[in-house]
Design an enzyme around this catalytic site. Structure first.
Site, PDB file in Angstrom:
ATOM      1  N   LYS A 202      72.527 -62.001   7.239  1.00  0.00           N
ATOM      2  CA  LYS A 202      73.056 -60.713   6.775  1.00  0.00           C
ATOM      3  C   LYS A 202      73.085 -59.772   7.965  1.00  0.00           C
ATOM      4  CE  LYS A 202      72.395 -56.954   3.433  1.00  0.00           C
ATOM      5  NZ  LYS A 202      71.402 -56.192   2.626  1.00  0.00           N
ATOM      6  N   HIS A 221      62.331 -52.399  -1.779  1.00  0.00           N
ATOM      7  CA  HIS A 221      62.535 -53.708  -2.400  1.00  0.00           C
ATOM      8  C   HIS A 221      61.659 -54.745  -1.711  1.00  0.00           C
ATOM      9  CE1 HIS A 221      64.960 -54.001   1.228  1.00  0.00           C
ATOM     10  NE2 HIS A 221      64.987 -55.316   1.073  1.00  0.00           N
ATOM     11  N   ASP A 223      62.010 -58.947  -0.649  1.00  0.00           N
ATOM     12  CA  ASP A 223      63.110 -59.889  -0.439  1.00  0.00           C
ATOM     13  C   ASP A 223      63.055 -61.038  -1.447  1.00  0.00           C
ATOM     14  OD1 ASP A 223      63.932 -58.354   1.688  1.00  0.00           O
ATOM     15  OD2 ASP A 223      63.200 -59.718   3.242  1.00  0.00           O
ATOM     16  N   HIS A 277      59.464 -52.905   1.252  1.00  0.00           N
ATOM     17  CA  HIS A 277      59.984 -52.198   2.426  1.00  0.00           C
ATOM     18  C   HIS A 277      61.296 -51.497   2.086  1.00  0.00           C
ATOM     19  CE1 HIS A 277      61.696 -56.237   2.384  1.00  0.00           C
ATOM     20  NE2 HIS A 277      62.703 -55.806   3.119  1.00  0.00           N
TER      21      HIS A 277
END
Length: 336
Positions: A202, A221, A223, A277
């Protein structure tokens, strides 16, 4: 319907002090209010070239148990290759819109590959100040080159070379983490699908924002991945939530930032933390980052490893096929 890209919104608001309402976070999220301003604890840094392998292993395991994030230096990925990866990614995002849109995620696609903007449902309908490009880089059987930029011409060569290095580094780290659980070196890698596990690149592009005090590049969020290996550019922005505070992550040139993701949390039955994070943005400079997510394939069922389950350590998580886990998490549906 044409999708408005954040890069275009940024360009049109450069001489303004305002940003559209949907980018303004509530007070409980605004970085100016919520970022900790006192002495900041340092995210652990591990030197993988240290000849004392036991010391390296202890440091990786401790950071994964206590933080869920650490930075690795002397990790074997050539500094020059990281620079080239960043150069071709930056060049892509500086192309005219029409060229970027040629690799856009189709509107009706179920998968996330391609150039895009909005990724997940947000409860209050807010938007993140970021555009992105997703594409798988390994294994070769799941690579779809139609989502890889044709321009710059060296984009493919650089990403294919980077894939080999990032795979090797991830296997090293998963081996250490497996042994830290008292298991065979291959245990966590196999739990993620072994040779069928997928590496998703990404590129995050966070353009200048007139009100960095009010917006977020990516909201808080964890991961979805097993682990994430990330290299940022020199513009700071990564923040980590620990001990009830948001802390800025230190930028270390050429380091790789390692996030423990949801699948390692689940495989380890909670022994390793998945790091919460978020990303802040800058008023004058573009922040970019290149995370690679090591993920199970869609059909792979992931739950606590059976070898870890005992009467005293019952399973804390329900097994899910990765496709179902991802769908439920991205759509804010219950997971257990």
């Amino acid at each position: 319907m044409e999708i408005e890209r954040v890069q275009d919104i940024s360009s049109s608001s450069l001489h303004s002090e305002a940003i559209p309402l949907e980018f303004i976070r509530s007070e409980k999220e605004q970085p100016a209010i919520t970022t900790f301003r006192g002495p900041t604890p340092a995210i652990p840094v591990v030197d993988l070239s240290d000849p004392d392998e036991e010391s390296v292993a202890r440091a990786v395991v401790k950071a994964s148990e206590e933080w869920g994030i650490f930075q690795v230096v002397n990790h074997g990925i050539p500094t020059e290759l990281i620079k080239r990866l960043q150069e071709v990614g930056r060049t892509f995002f500086e192309l005219p819109s029409s060229e970027k849109e040629s690799v856009a995620k189709p509107v009706d696609a179920k998968d996330i590959e391609g150039y895009g903007t909005k990724l997940q449902k947000e409860v209050e309908g807010k938007k993140a100040w970021v555009d992105h490009l997703f594409h798988r880089i390994w294994p070769p059987s799941c690579v779809n080159y139609s989502f890889w930029p044709k321009n710059p011409p060296e984009y493919r060569e650089v990403n294919e070379e980077y894939a080999l290095h990032v795979k090797k580094l991830s296997e090293t780290l998963l081996g250490i983490l497996s042994e830290g659980l008292g298991l065979r070196r291959e245990a966590l890698g196999e739990g993620l699908g072994g040779e069928l596990a997928e590496y998703m690149m990404k590129i995050n592009y966070y353009p200048p924002c007139p009100r960095p005090d009010l917006a977020l590049g990516v909201p808080a969020h964890t991961d979805l991945s097993g682990i994430t290996l990330l290299v940022p550019n020199e513009v700071p922005g990564l923040q980590v939530f620990k001990d009830d505070h948001w802390f800025d992550a230190e930028y270390i040139p050429s380091a790789v930032i390692v996030h423990i993701g949801d699948q390692i949390l689940r495989l380890s039955n909670g022994r390793y933390k998945n790091v919460l994070h978020r990303t802040t943005v800058d008023k004058d400079r573009t922040r970019m980052s290149w995370p690679v997510f090591l993920e199970p394939h869609r059909e792979m069922i992931v739950g606590p490893l059976p070898e870890l389950i005992t009467d005293g350590n019952p399973p804390k998580y329900k097994p899910f096929a990765f496709k179902d886990y991802s769908y439920r998490k991205l759509n804010k549906l219950p997971l257990d």
